[in-house]
Design an enzyme around this catalytic site. Structure first.
Site, short mmCIF file in Angstrom:
data_model
loop_
_atom_site.label_atom_id
_atom_site.label_comp_id
_atom_site.label_asym_id
_atom_site.label_seq_id
_atom_site.Cartn_x
_atom_site.Cartn_y
_atom_site.Cartn_z
N CYS A 1 -21.61 -5.96 -4.33
CA CYS A 1 -21.05 -6.63 -5.51
C CYS A 1 -21.37 -8.13 -5.49
O CYS A 1 -21.04 -8.82 -4.54
CB CYS A 1 -19.53 -6.42 -5.53
SG CYS A 1 -18.76 -7.24 -6.93
N ASP B 1 0.78 -1.23 0.00
CA ASP B 1 0.00 0.00 0.00
C ASP B 1 0.82 1.30 0.00
O ASP B 1 0.55 2.18 -0.79
CB ASP B 1 -0.98 -0.01 1.19
CG ASP B 1 -1.98 1.12 1.11
OD1 ASP B 1 -2.55 1.32 0.02
OD2 ASP B 1 -2.20 1.81 2.12
N CYS C 1 -15.45 10.27 -2.21
CA CYS C 1 -15.49 8.92 -1.64
C CYS C 1 -15.35 8.98 -0.12
O CYS C 1 -14.46 9.65 0.43
CB CYS C 1 -14.36 8.09 -2.25
SG CYS C 1 -14.16 6.48 -1.48
#
Ligand code: B12
Ligand code: SF4
Ligand code: SF4
Length: 371
Positions: free
Chosen positions: A240, A125, A206
């Site tokens: 999803c 990350d 977001c």
């Protein structure tokens, strides 16, 4: 390589070449040019570098890409007028440390099996590298319309990590023929309409960005949409269909009981009055990232959204005594919803006194009864 990775708990591992990621670099540059990274200035620093794995280790000949499943099996969240929601990846210990440490051990193990010292660099990350693009190249999965890397048959509740190696390994082939098809649930269900199109995210809208990376105030028009999300957001993954089959993680460090778990007590959080106390509570977990001022900012917004009237005394103390304007201002917004009479009384007192213009604006809005 796969056997060594599996021995260390990396159930899913693949190999990518170190060739530059030119197409993804163009996508990143377009994204940056549109300003969609908000105030994550570090992403814009050297976009070319992010697409060149060998920039991080010049001797690198291949990249081992791993995917680590975090906790997924959530009981339905209930705010009970007191709790905020934490995104799943953050329930346990800080994955940067947990995964990075095991990648280091994988490098040692590969060196032992090869019988020579191996030059390696592990990344999770934090490093300037397009990790999703590398994961796609290695065949771990494909990128969904929600921009997540989706693993075939396993979904997207997976974190990524990489090990750059000075060892020539055979690249694994990319996934062919899988896509979202006509589905667009994530695009339609995002609480802040943060997607400007399929696979195109405006981070400035977001909730994950706003609650973790963003350093300033949460825009007033997005506060209500934040709902109960006090840290991160999982909505575009929850909806999803590829994530139907979530299961408990095999990594004990990432389980809910190893860290803060799925929800945060808003009264306790809004009562944290020093950075020291904050560090003692959240050290070693992803929630340390936004620091005390960022997490209390989020907690104040969520307190109003979930009707957490039990936080009113703590919010009053934040308004009166907190050293951080960011916290004082958001505490005003929360009080204006939870106890408007108290908010107005405090505002009359604050407006001529508070040295910070943002706090004075929030106090004025509370006095005016603004939404
Ligand atoms: C900045 C960042 C964010 C930002 C921006 C996210 C974004 N979508 O860009 C914010 C703070 C919003 C964020 C949120 C989250 N993040 Co984040 N984030 C990152 C970080 C550090 C950089 C991502 C980046 O460069 N974005 C810029 C865009 C342009 O690049 P990209 O997302 O990688 O997209 C690539 C592909 O989609 C593809 N692509 C896109 N469009 C097109 C078009 C064409 C033509 C082509 C060829 C390619 C292409 O190319 C792009 C560049 O390679 C990475 C770690 C890393 N170093 O890569 C983690 C990372 C992407 N995040 C991760 C996670 C877990 C999250 C959250 C789920 C956390 C949460 N629950 O709150 C959310 C998910 C929100 C979402 N839908 O993305 C994981 C994703 C794992 C996975 N399975 O995909 C990563 C990889 C960290 C990790 N090591 O595990 N994140
Ligand atoms: S993480 Fe939440 S706010 Fe961000 S894009 Fe996904 S659904 Fe939207
Ligand atoms: S919700 Fe639908 S459109 Fe979005 S990533 Fe999943 S399959 Fe793709």
């Amino acid at each position: 390589m796969r056997a060594a990775a599996a021995d260390l708990g990396f159930e899913v591992a693949a190999v990518a070449s170190v060739e530059p990621l030119d197409r993804d670099r163009a996508a990143l540059e377009a994204w940056l040019a549109a300003g969609r990274h908000g105030d994550m200035g570090y992403l814009a620093e050297d976009p070319a570098r992010r697409s060149r794995p060998s920039a991080l280790l010049p001797e690198a000949r291949s990249v081992v890409v791993v995917a680590v499943e975090h906790e997924t099996s959530a009981a339905p969240f209930v705010a009970e007028g007191r709790y905020g929601r934490v995104a799943r990846y953050a329930w346990g210990r800080d994955y940067h440390v947990v995964v990075g440490e095991r990648l280091g051990r994988l490098a040692d193990e590969l060196g032992r099996r090869l019988g020579r010292a191996v030059r390696a660099r592990s990344l999770v990350d934090g490093a300037p590298l397009l990790e999703r693009a590398l994961a796609v190249r290695s065949g771990l999965g494909f990128v969904g319309k929600n921009t997540m890397v989706i693993l075939p048959g396993r979904g997207s509740w997976w974190l990524l990590g990489e090990l750059l190696l000075d060892v020539e390994l055979e690249p694994t082939p990319p996934v062919e023929g899988l896509s979202c098809g006509s589905c667009r649930r994530c695009l339609d269900d995002c609480p802040t309409a943060a997607f400007v199109g399929p696979g195109a995210l405006d981070a400035r809208r977001c909730l994950s960005y706003l609650s973790i990376e963003h350093r300033g105030p949460i825009p007033r028009e997005l506060r209500t949409a934040m709902g109960a999300w006090v840290f991160g957001c999982d909505v575009c993954q929850e909806v999803c269909p590829f994530n139907r089959f979530g299961k408990p993680t095999r990594w004990p460090e990432l389980r809910a009981e190893a860290g803060v778990g799925p929800r945060l007590d808003l009264v306790a959080t809004l009562s944290i009055d020093t950075d020291e106390a904050f560090r003692a509570r959240f050290r070693g977990t992803p929630l340390a990232r936004p620091k005390r001022r960022g997490l209390l900012r989020n907690a104040a917004v969520v307190a109003r959204n979930v009707g957490a009237t039990a936080t009113v005394p703590a919010l009053r103390d934040r308004v009166l005594f907190d050293p951080e304007p960011l916290v004082r201002g958001h505490a005003y917004w929360a009080l204006a919803g939870l106890d408007p009479a108290l908010a107005r009384a405090l505002a009359r007192w604050t407006i001529p006194m508070d040295p910070d213009p943002f706090v004075r604006d929030e106090a004025q809005a509370a006095l005016d009864g603004a939404p």
